[in-house]
Motif scaffolding. Sequence first.
Motif, short mmCIF file in Angstrom:
data_model
loop_
_atom_site.label_atom_id
_atom_site.label_comp_id
_atom_site.label_asym_id
_atom_site.label_seq_id
_atom_site.Cartn_x
_atom_site.Cartn_y
_atom_site.Cartn_z
N LEU A 4 -42.78 35.28 -9.23
CA LEU A 4 -43.67 36.11 -8.39
C LEU A 4 -44.84 36.62 -9.24
O LEU A 4 -44.94 37.82 -9.54
CB LEU A 4 -42.89 37.29 -7.81
CG LEU A 4 -41.77 36.96 -6.81
CD1 LEU A 4 -40.90 38.18 -6.57
CD2 LEU A 4 -42.36 36.45 -5.51
N PRO A 5 -45.75 35.72 -9.67
CA PRO A 5 -46.85 36.16 -10.52
C PRO A 5 -47.82 37.06 -9.77
O PRO A 5 -47.91 37.01 -8.56
CB PRO A 5 -47.53 34.84 -10.91
CG PRO A 5 -47.17 33.89 -9.82
CD PRO A 5 -45.82 34.30 -9.33
N ARG A 6 -48.54 37.90 -10.56
CA ARG A 6 -49.50 38.83 -9.96
C ARG A 6 -50.93 38.44 -10.28
O ARG A 6 -51.86 38.91 -9.65
CB ARG A 6 -49.24 40.25 -10.47
CG ARG A 6 -47.87 40.78 -10.11
CD ARG A 6 -47.37 41.81 -11.07
NE ARG A 6 -47.18 41.26 -12.41
CZ ARG A 6 -46.49 41.86 -13.38
NH1 ARG A 6 -45.94 43.03 -13.16
NH2 ARG A 6 -46.36 41.30 -14.56
N THR A 7 -51.11 37.60 -11.30
CA THR A 7 -52.46 37.27 -11.75
C THR A 7 -52.57 35.77 -12.03
O THR A 7 -51.55 35.08 -12.20
CB THR A 7 -52.78 37.99 -13.08
OG1 THR A 7 -51.82 37.53 -14.05
CG2 THR A 7 -52.70 39.49 -12.96
N THR A 8 -53.81 35.31 -12.12
CA THR A 8 -54.05 33.91 -12.46
C THR A 8 -53.47 33.60 -13.84
O THR A 8 -52.90 32.54 -14.07
CB THR A 8 -55.57 33.62 -12.47
OG1 THR A 8 -56.07 33.93 -11.16
CG2 THR A 8 -55.88 32.18 -12.80
N ALA A 9 -53.60 34.58 -14.76
CA ALA A 9 -53.08 34.37 -16.12
C ALA A 9 -51.57 34.12 -16.08
O ALA A 9 -51.05 33.26 -16.81
CB ALA A 9 -53.41 35.58 -16.99
N GLU A 10 -50.86 34.85 -15.21
CA GLU A 10 -49.40 34.66 -15.11
C GLU A 10 -49.07 33.30 -14.49
O GLU A 10 -48.11 32.65 -14.89
CB GLU A 10 -48.77 35.79 -14.32
CG GLU A 10 -48.70 37.08 -15.14
CD GLU A 10 -48.09 38.27 -14.41
OE1 GLU A 10 -47.86 39.29 -15.05
OE2 GLU A 10 -47.89 38.17 -13.17
N VAL A 11 -49.88 32.87 -13.51
CA VAL A 11 -49.66 31.54 -12.92
C VAL A 11 -49.87 30.48 -14.00
O VAL A 11 -49.10 29.52 -14.13
CB VAL A 11 -50.62 31.28 -11.73
CG1 VAL A 11 -50.48 29.85 -11.22
CG2 VAL A 11 -50.36 32.26 -10.59
N SER A 12 -50.92 30.68 -14.79
CA SER A 12 -51.25 29.72 -15.85
C SER A 12 -50.10 29.63 -16.86
O SER A 12 -49.67 28.53 -17.25
CB SER A 12 -52.56 30.17 -16.52
OG SER A 12 -52.76 29.45 -17.69
#
Length: 458
Positions: free
Chosen positions: A45-53
């Motif tokens: 459950l990422p919150r930011t693009t950086a976490e998705v990356s």
Amino acid sequence: VSELLRRISELLPSEIVVTDPDLIQSYIRDESKLTEAGVPLAVLLPRTTAEVSLALASASELGIRVVTRGAGSGLSGGANAIEQCLVLSTRRMAEIVEVDPTERLLVAQPGVVTADIRTEARSHGLLYPPDPGSVAISSIGGNVATNAGGMCCVKYGVTGDYVLGLEVVLADGRVIRTGRRTVKGVAGYDLTHLFVGSEGSLGVITEVTLRLVPAPAEAHTVLATFSDVEAAGRAVQAVVRGPVTPSVFEIMDRTTLLAIEALSPLGFDESVGAVLLLQSDSLTGKEDAAVLADVCQTSGATEVAISDDPYEAHALLEARRLALPALEALGDWLLDDVCVPRSRIVDLIDVVQQVAAGERLTIGVFGHAGDGNMHPTIIFNAQNESSLSAARRAFDRITAAALHLGGTVTGEHGIGRLKTGWLLHELDSVAAQMHMTLKQAFDPSGILSPGVGLPQPD
Ligand SMILES: Cc1cc2nc3c(=O)[nH]c(=O)nc-3n(C[C@H](O)[C@H](O)[C@H](O)COP(=O)(O)OP(=O)(O)OC[C@H]3O[C@@H](n4cnc5c(N)ncnc54)[C@H](O)[C@@H]3O)c2cc1C
């Protein structure tokens, strides 16, 4: 499995990793029927693009497959989990980042609910036109990834027509920005629209820049009833050849109307073979409605009613939105989504009726008459093996008929896992090869939603 989970927990922030089997349950399937699904290793459950990356870079490193999930309202199994995959949910990425009324654009994270985009646009006197039947639950990321349609497409087009640019995280974790914020722009390949409709198989969309248009006038509505589908089909052709482009142009057959009647009575009985629901939201809506009503009358409508009452218009659209829930109430259901040339709608419905009679099934047809996008909905009994087989055969025959009539195997719901093989029936061999080459270029290790859209390579 436990070794993989340990590595994931090392690589990713613990707040975004869900491994509780009870919580994972609700991330296994979308709203489709008869599609395969497996149990994921974990839900992210990422919150930011950086976490998705970071998540994709880690999945790449560990060779774990990833299925992206928006709201899970899909009807083709695209968001269904695969055994031991990671489900990456965009649920927490749900902010509207910016609205620029001068440039008429809106920037949003992928998890924003579609209806909220429309409400935000309206608060600036603008319109975000796409309105899938699931508008109150679907996410904008899911809409872009499926190139969702809805009732407005006859005049306004589909989701992709409003996507100016995207931010996408690629399979290896790299972040790419595509498109533009200007009204025009033709530099380079149109990567934006390569991601539109890619169903999570080329990258994870982490930001969407959408084009808005001026808010329309209050709609004028026409409801025309016909004793049979043939007369309604004549009216469809006459309207699309005529001078007025309606903003809504829907059809429902007798089976669908009777199902709606049972759920929420509107006064339709067995004598009504089909209904057309039309709207015009242009500044000349009143005159448009008169023209549309006249065309329906001349084409053989038994009754035509015009309304300029917004509440009545809303109630009629809501009745149309009841088509699927009403058919659902009749038993287990399998919804098809095919699109044929508008001149062939009656031929398609004819095939559906033959298939229903031959297989002894109830099949209701409703859909977007103005686009030729029909949703034959097969009612069957999933507990009964022969009824289940009949439903599968009916589904295949209707999908094949759409292709045979010069149409396509999906008008808006996507290929997903429901129609994987059908894509290869529609594409020629060179186009199929190009699809595979593109998939290879964007996702060389094949971790993103394998089996969605294209069959998995051996
Ligand atoms: C009652 C009902 C009515 C509906 N009416 C319509 C209609 O009128 N028109 C229509 O077109 N559809 C309709 N649908 C189908 C569905 O709502 C759409 O396909 C919608 O676009 C899916 O959005 P979602 O957020 O639920 O996506 P999901 O179901 O979660 O995902 C759909 C696909 O998109 C991918 N995906 C999701 N988010 C991302 C992302 N951020 N990046 C990359 N890939 C992503 C998933 O992997 C999956 O392949 C309806 C569904 C229901 C249940």
